[in-house]
Design a protein around this motif. Structure first.
Motif, short mmCIF file in Angstrom:
data_model
loop_
_atom_site.label_atom_id
_atom_site.label_comp_id
_atom_site.label_asym_id
_atom_site.label_seq_id
_atom_site.Cartn_x
_atom_site.Cartn_y
_atom_site.Cartn_z
N SER A 66 -16.72 -6.66 2.67
CA SER A 66 -15.70 -5.80 3.28
C SER A 66 -14.55 -6.63 3.83
O SER A 66 -13.39 -6.23 3.74
N ALA A 69 -12.37 -7.55 0.96
CA ALA A 69 -11.60 -6.40 0.49
C ALA A 69 -10.40 -6.15 1.40
O ALA A 69 -9.30 -5.85 0.93
N ILE A 70 -10.60 -6.27 2.69
CA ILE A 70 -9.51 -6.08 3.65
C ILE A 70 -8.43 -7.14 3.45
O ILE A 70 -7.24 -6.85 3.45
N ALA A 72 -7.78 -8.81 0.70
CA ALA A 72 -7.10 -8.56 -0.56
C ALA A 72 -6.09 -7.43 -0.42
O ALA A 72 -4.99 -7.48 -0.98
N GLN A 73 -6.46 -6.41 0.33
CA GLN A 73 -5.54 -5.29 0.56
C GLN A 73 -4.29 -5.76 1.31
O GLN A 73 -3.17 -5.38 0.96
N LYS A 74 -4.48 -6.59 2.32
CA LYS A 74 -3.34 -7.12 3.08
C LYS A 74 -2.44 -7.97 2.19
O LYS A 74 -1.21 -7.89 2.28
N ARG A 75 -3.04 -8.80 1.33
CA ARG A 75 -2.24 -9.63 0.42
C ARG A 75 -1.45 -8.76 -0.55
O ARG A 75 -0.28 -9.04 -0.83
N ALA A 76 -2.06 -7.71 -1.05
CA ALA A 76 -1.38 -6.83 -1.99
C ALA A 76 -0.21 -6.11 -1.33
O ALA A 76 0.87 -5.97 -1.92
N GLU A 77 -0.42 -5.66 -0.10
CA GLU A 77 0.66 -4.98 0.62
C GLU A 77 1.81 -5.94 0.91
O GLU A 77 2.97 -5.58 0.79
#
Length: 126
Positions: A66, A69-70, A72-77
């Protein structure tokens, strides 16, 4: 023609040979060694686990998963916000338009095409 339809080149019929006893191994099979079944089944004595529960061998990999995943989400944003580029900017502007604005834009384009066609016909009129 006789060579094509001859009986010697065709496969023998299924019931032409001698039969065999029910339960006997198929003809031509060998008694190859087989893997043995384990004597003790460990799953009978284990209490089992609930679906989604992490096992002791995983060592809390759910938390690590988890967290990854968090991150990776921050990097994508961050990547999408900072480097949209020319196409990303156009896409964002297109998504921001309402349906009425889009229809008006298409209507203006069609009118311009009709006016250009009319002007071309007027020039060619002799």
């Amino acid at each position: 023609m006789g060579n094509i339809c001859s009986r010697s080149s065709n496969e023998p019929e299924a019931f032409a040979g001698p039969g065999r006893v029910v339960g006997a191994p198929p003809a031509g099979s060998s008694n190859a060694p087989r893997a043995s079944v384990p004597a003790k089944a460990n799953w009978k004595n284990s209490p089992g686990r609930t679906l989604g529960e992490s096992s002791p061998q995983q060592g809390g990999s759910d938390e690590a998963r988890s967290n990854a995943a968090i991150a990776a989400q921050k990097r994508a944003e961050a990547a999408s916000a900072s480097s949209k580029g020319k196409l990303g900017t156009k896409l964002a502007a297109q998504k921001a338009k309402t349906q009425t604005q889009t229809l008006n834009e298409v209507s203006q384009t069609e009118r311009a095409v009709r006016d250009a066609d009319g002007a071309e016909e007027a020039r060619q009129w002799n």
